[in-house]
Design a protein around this motif. Structure first.
Motif, PDB file in Angstrom:
ATOM      1  N   SER A 167       0.975  -1.159  -0.011  1.00  0.00           N
ATOM      2  CA  SER A 167       0.134   0.051   0.027  1.00  0.00           C
ATOM      3  C   SER A 167       0.951   1.092   0.065  1.00  0.00           C
ATOM      4  CB  SER A 167      -0.905  -0.027   1.292  1.00  0.00           C
ATOM      5  OG  SER A 167      -0.273   0.722   2.198  1.00  0.00           O
ATOM      6  N   ALA A 168       0.242   2.382  -0.385  1.00  0.00           N
ATOM      7  CA  ALA A 168       1.011   3.581  -0.338  1.00  0.00           C
ATOM      8  C   ALA A 168       1.997   3.995   0.861  1.00  0.00           C
ATOM      9  CB  ALA A 168      -0.053   4.815  -0.820  1.00  0.00           C
ATOM     10  N   SER A 169       1.182   3.452   1.962  1.00  0.00           N
ATOM     11  CA  SER A 169       1.810   3.709   3.198  1.00  0.00           C
ATOM     12  C   SER A 169       3.047   3.005   3.425  1.00  0.00           C
ATOM     13  CB  SER A 169       0.912   3.367   4.249  1.00  0.00           C
ATOM     14  OG  SER A 169       0.448   2.174   4.290  1.00  0.00           O
ATOM     15  N   ASP A 170       3.436   2.050   2.606  1.00  0.00           N
ATOM     16  CA  ASP A 170       4.681   1.333   2.682  1.00  0.00           C
ATOM     17  C   ASP A 170       5.845   2.177   2.212  1.00  0.00           C
ATOM     18  OD1 ASP A 170       3.402  -0.765   3.582  1.00  0.00           O
ATOM     19  OD2 ASP A 170       2.965  -1.585   1.619  1.00  0.00           O
ATOM     20  N   PHE A 171       5.305   3.153   1.381  1.00  0.00           N
ATOM     21  CA  PHE A 171       6.670   3.886   0.549  1.00  0.00           C
ATOM     22  C   PHE A 171       7.040   5.055   1.174  1.00  0.00           C
ATOM     23  CE2 PHE A 171       3.667   2.159  -2.931  1.00  0.00           C
ATOM     24  CZ  PHE A 171       4.332   1.050  -2.935  1.00  0.00           C
ATOM     25  N   ILE A 172       8.347   5.375   0.962  1.00  0.00           N
ATOM     26  CA  ILE A 172       8.911   6.591   1.056  1.00  0.00           C
ATOM     27  C   ILE A 172       9.683   6.950  -0.080  1.00  0.00           C
ATOM     28  CG2 ILE A 172      11.112   7.469   2.436  1.00  0.00           C
ATOM     29  CD1 ILE A 172      10.452   5.316   4.626  1.00  0.00           C
ATOM     30  N   LEU A 173       9.289   8.459  -0.404  1.00  0.00           N
ATOM     31  CA  LEU A 173       9.792   8.979  -1.811  1.00  0.00           C
ATOM     32  C   LEU A 173      11.218   9.813  -1.598  1.00  0.00           C
ATOM     33  CD1 LEU A 173       9.458   9.653  -4.792  1.00  0.00           C
ATOM     34  CD2 LEU A 173       8.139  11.865  -3.934  1.00  0.00           C
TER      35      LEU A 173
ATOM     36  N   LEU B 236       9.867  -5.207 -20.631  1.00  0.00           N
ATOM     37  CA  LEU B 236       8.970  -5.623 -19.441  1.00  0.00           C
ATOM     38  C   LEU B 236       7.890  -4.798 -19.506  1.00  0.00           C
ATOM     39  CD1 LEU B 236      11.689  -5.463 -16.351  1.00  0.00           C
ATOM     40  CD2 LEU B 236      10.301  -7.641 -17.431  1.00  0.00           C
ATOM     41  N   ASP B 237       6.784  -5.207 -18.684  1.00  0.00           N
ATOM     42  CA  ASP B 237       5.611  -4.359 -18.493  1.00  0.00           C
ATOM     43  C   ASP B 237       5.949  -3.829 -17.201  1.00  0.00           C
ATOM     44  OD1 ASP B 237       3.142  -3.748 -16.970  1.00  0.00           O
ATOM     45  OD2 ASP B 237       1.966  -5.610 -17.845  1.00  0.00           O
ATOM     46  N   GLU B 238       6.180  -2.447 -17.147  1.00  0.00           N
ATOM     47  CA  GLU B 238       6.474  -1.629 -16.215  1.00  0.00           C
ATOM     48  C   GLU B 238       5.656  -1.715 -14.974  1.00  0.00           C
ATOM     49  OE1 GLU B 238       7.222   2.665 -16.912  1.00  0.00           O
ATOM     50  OE2 GLU B 238       8.172   3.028 -15.126  1.00  0.00           O
ATOM     51  N   ARG B 239       4.351  -1.600 -15.016  1.00  0.00           N
ATOM     52  CA  ARG B 239       3.584  -1.567 -13.902  1.00  0.00           C
ATOM     53  C   ARG B 239       3.855  -2.989 -13.131  1.00  0.00           C
ATOM     54  NH1 ARG B 239      -1.114  -3.536 -12.338  1.00  0.00           N
ATOM     55  NH2 ARG B 239      -2.514  -2.349 -10.921  1.00  0.00           N
ATOM     56  N   ALA B 240       3.658  -4.192 -14.128  1.00  0.00           N
ATOM     57  CA  ALA B 240       3.596  -5.303 -13.400  1.00  0.00           C
ATOM     58  C   ALA B 240       5.080  -5.510 -12.687  1.00  0.00           C
ATOM     59  CB  ALA B 240       3.443  -6.510 -14.338  1.00  0.00           C
TER      60      ALA B 240
ATOM     61  N   ILE C 282       9.713   1.018   2.235  1.00  0.00           N
ATOM     62  CA  ILE C 282      10.414   0.857   1.011  1.00  0.00           C
ATOM     63  C   ILE C 282      10.795   2.070   0.584  1.00  0.00           C
ATOM     64  CG2 ILE C 282      10.805  -0.199  -1.209  1.00  0.00           C
ATOM     65  CD1 ILE C 282       8.537  -2.293  -0.404  1.00  0.00           C
ATOM     66  N   LEU C 283      12.025   2.502   0.347  1.00  0.00           N
ATOM     67  CA  LEU C 283      12.504   3.939   0.022  1.00  0.00           C
ATOM     68  C   LEU C 283      12.497   3.656  -1.732  1.00  0.00           C
ATOM     69  CD1 LEU C 283      13.998   3.801   2.792  1.00  0.00           C
ATOM     70  CD2 LEU C 283      14.927   5.869   1.972  1.00  0.00           C
ATOM     71  N   THR C 284      11.777   4.242  -2.509  1.00  0.00           N
ATOM     72  CA  THR C 284      11.621   3.792  -4.020  1.00  0.00           C
ATOM     73  C   THR C 284      11.375   5.198  -4.852  1.00  0.00           C
ATOM     74  OG1 THR C 284      10.553   2.550  -5.690  1.00  0.00           O
ATOM     75  CG2 THR C 284       9.370   3.016  -3.665  1.00  0.00           C
ATOM     76  N   TYR C 285      12.104   5.208  -5.717  1.00  0.00           N
ATOM     77  CA  TYR C 285      11.971   6.253  -6.763  1.00  0.00           C
ATOM     78  C   TYR C 285      10.545   6.079  -7.609  1.00  0.00           C
ATOM     79  CZ  TYR C 285      16.597   7.208  -5.615  1.00  0.00           C
ATOM     80  OH  TYR C 285      17.955   7.454  -5.097  1.00  0.00           O
ATOM     81  N   PHE C 286       9.934   4.956  -7.267  1.00  0.00           N
ATOM     82  CA  PHE C 286       8.648   4.837  -7.981  1.00  0.00           C
ATOM     83  C   PHE C 286       7.606   4.931  -6.928  1.00  0.00           C
ATOM     84  CE2 PHE C 286      11.252   1.311 -10.404  1.00  0.00           C
ATOM     85  CZ  PHE C 286      10.839   1.803 -11.763  1.00  0.00           C
ATOM     86  N   ALA C 287       7.803   5.574  -5.826  1.00  0.00           N
ATOM     87  CA  ALA C 287       6.810   5.504  -4.833  1.00  0.00           C
ATOM     88  C   ALA C 287       5.495   6.301  -5.270  1.00  0.00           C
ATOM     89  CB  ALA C 287       7.359   6.408  -3.626  1.00  0.00           C
ATOM     90  N   LYS C 288       5.696   7.341  -5.989  1.00  0.00           N
ATOM     91  CA  LYS C 288       4.446   8.218  -6.373  1.00  0.00           C
ATOM     92  C   LYS C 288       3.690   7.211  -7.429  1.00  0.00           C
ATOM     93  CE  LYS C 288       3.650  12.578  -7.351  1.00  0.00           C
ATOM     94  NZ  LYS C 288       4.258  13.834  -7.589  1.00  0.00           N
ATOM     95  N   GLN C 289       4.511   6.744  -8.308  1.00  0.00           N
ATOM     96  CA  GLN C 289       3.734   5.873  -9.366  1.00  0.00           C
ATOM     97  C   GLN C 289       3.163   4.749  -8.927  1.00  0.00           C
ATOM     98  OE1 GLN C 289       4.102   6.051 -13.510  1.00  0.00           O
ATOM     99  NE2 GLN C 289       2.302   5.136 -12.645  1.00  0.00           N
ATOM    100  N   ALA C 290       3.981   4.128  -8.037  1.00  0.00           N
ATOM    101  CA  ALA C 290       3.164   2.671  -7.460  1.00  0.00           C
ATOM    102  C   ALA C 290       2.045   3.193  -6.463  1.00  0.00           C
ATOM    103  CB  ALA C 290       4.362   2.167  -6.621  1.00  0.00           C
ATOM    104  N   ALA C 291       2.097   4.301  -5.986  1.00  0.00           N
ATOM    105  CA  ALA C 291       0.748   4.612  -5.160  1.00  0.00           C
ATOM    106  C   ALA C 291      -0.310   4.924  -6.132  1.00  0.00           C
ATOM    107  CB  ALA C 291       1.089   6.145  -4.356  1.00  0.00           C
ATOM    108  N   GLU C 292      -0.065   5.547  -7.220  1.00  0.00           N
ATOM    109  CA  GLU C 292      -1.313   5.570  -8.256  1.00  0.00           C
ATOM    110  C   GLU C 292      -1.799   4.460  -8.824  1.00  0.00           C
ATOM    111  OE1 GLU C 292       0.275  10.212  -9.544  1.00  0.00           O
ATOM    112  OE2 GLU C 292       0.794   8.476 -10.896  1.00  0.00           O
TER     113      GLU C 292
ATOM    114  N   LEU D 253      -1.676   1.694  -7.397  1.00  0.00           N
ATOM    115  CA  LEU D 253      -2.316   0.822  -6.198  1.00  0.00           C
ATOM    116  C   LEU D 253      -3.701   1.569  -5.989  1.00  0.00           C
ATOM    117  CD1 LEU D 253       0.569   0.184  -3.813  1.00  0.00           C
ATOM    118  CD2 LEU D 253      -0.636  -1.316  -5.327  1.00  0.00           C
ATOM    119  N   ALA D 254      -3.899   2.912  -6.194  1.00  0.00           N
ATOM    120  CA  ALA D 254      -5.089   3.452  -6.035  1.00  0.00           C
ATOM    121  C   ALA D 254      -6.096   3.234  -7.146  1.00  0.00           C
ATOM    122  CB  ALA D 254      -4.952   4.975  -5.934  1.00  0.00           C
ATOM    123  N   ALA D 255      -5.503   2.803  -8.517  1.00  0.00           N
ATOM    124  CA  ALA D 255      -6.317   2.399  -9.523  1.00  0.00           C
ATOM    125  C   ALA D 255      -6.875   1.057  -9.438  1.00  0.00           C
ATOM    126  CB  ALA D 255      -5.511   2.968 -10.755  1.00  0.00           C
TER     127      ALA D 255
END
Ligand code: PBG
Length: 343
Positions: free
Chosen positions: A39-45, A307-311, A328-338, A340-342
């Motif tokens: 979930s988005a709450s796992d991520f640190i940007l 590669l399928d980026e999202r998957a 998880i510190l990840t540069y994908f944090a925002k994208q991954a949160a989006e 997951l929200a979708a």
């Protein structure tokens, strides 16, 4: 363990009694038996910033930008609105401000303290984490102060560095940082920083220690982003040997004893065994840093259409979580949160 005769009957009989695939039959059943979720709450940007008014795309990290102060505040707010609880700041410091003793690292009016104040003023509930290390400020590009040994070879001076790291952590705390994250790998810095923070009554500021930080080739794109490649030598006298796991346990026990609040393993995806080992060694929360090289591998494979980026990105993050990281510190944090929200 089933008895040998049971195994015998499972495989020799016409009737297969045990069918693990039953638990994967439908999405409803798969949801019920799922062991790990993101979930988005796992991520640190992690966010890059500089003194300029312009935002600059980072060539070594496609899709990642070095922000002006104003854009940084806006972007941090967007991340927070997506449910991301924290950001961690990485400054690019002007060459003219770099020096052998990294004095700019603890300037209360420096870029990072100003950024902390601006983000906290605009988004008080967003957790601001700062990187404590000298490499952006040090004219030698090392995380610590450079000295020379008797043979004239480069050495990184541990105790002198720790004193400066304490000053740096204090300047971040004074500006309102919630968490300071020493990434330098000097010995004894967690205890020293704790003592320094407490001596100025910052007893509520957390320490997220880079406990097991390996001397990894996967930091390359990050150093490109900050112009912080060491001018001479490498980081192997302070960052860990990629082949070592017992040493990660040793660092874990020390950081815990020194008073760290959270521990980190870095890199993440190719060090899942280290994450799992640190997870079982400590009761503290464990973070893992999906570093710039991991980001770039996924990004470039996706850009090539391979590669399928999202998957692939969500799978990489899920695997890090499954191994035992709860942050998880990840540069994908925002994208991954989006993403997951979708879903
Ligand atoms: C330096 C620091 C590094 C990273 C985070 N903090 C680089 C290094 O140790 O050389 C790397 C992060 C990444 O590659 O994404 N203190």
């Amino acid at each position: 363990m089933p008895s040998p005769s049971l195994i015998d009957s499972i495989y020799s009989n016409k009737i297969l009694m045990i069918r693990p695939r039953r638990n994967r039959r439908s999405s409803a059943i798969r949801a019920m038996v799922s062991e790990t979720s993101l979930s988005a709450s796992d991520f640190i940007l992690p966010m890059f910033l500089h003194e300029d008014q312009e935002d600059t795309p980072i060539p070594s990290m496609p899709g990642v930008t070095r922000w002006s102060l104003a854009s940084l505040v806006r972007e941090a707010g967007e991340a927070h609105a997506l449910g991301i609880p924290a950001v961690v700041l990485f400054p690019k410091i002007d060459e003219s401000l770099k020096s052998a003793l990294a004095g700019e690292s603890h300037n209360d009016e420096g870029l990072v303290p100003r950024a902390i104040r601006a983000i906290k003023a605009a988004h008080p509930t967003l957790c601001v984490i700062t990187d404590v290390a000298l490499d952006p400020y040090n004219s030698d590009g090392h995380d610590g102060i450079v000295g020379r040994d008797d043979c004239g070879d480069l050495t990184i001076l541990n105790d002198e560095t720790v004193e400066i790291l304490c000053q740096q952590a204090l300047s971040h705390a004074r500006a309102g940082a919630d968490i300071v994250a020493p990434s330098d790998m000097m010995d004894g810095r967690v205890a020293a920083i704790r003592e320094a923070l407490d001596s100025e009554d910052f007893t509520d500021v957390l320490i997220l220690s880079y406990t097991a930080k390996y001397a990894s080739a996967f930091y390359g794109p990050f150093r490109g982003a900050l112009d912080s490649t060491p001018k001479e030598g490498d980081k192997k006298t302070y960052q860990m040997d990629p082949g070592n796991l017992r040493e990660a346990i040793r660092e874990t026990l020390l950081d815990e004893a020194e008073g760290a609040d959270m521990l980190m393993v870095k890199p993440a995806g190719i060090y899942l065994d280290v994450i799992a080992k640190v997870r079982e060694t400590t009761t503290l929360p464990v973070a893992a840093y999906q570093v710039s090289g991991e980001y770039l591998m996924l990004k470039s494979a996706a850009a090539g259409g391979w590669l399928d980026e999202r998957a692939a990105v969500l799978e990489s993050l899920l695997a890090i979580k499954r191994a035992g990281a709860s942050m998880i510190l990840t540069y994908f944090a925002k994208q991954a949160a989006e993403w997951l929200a979708a879903t």
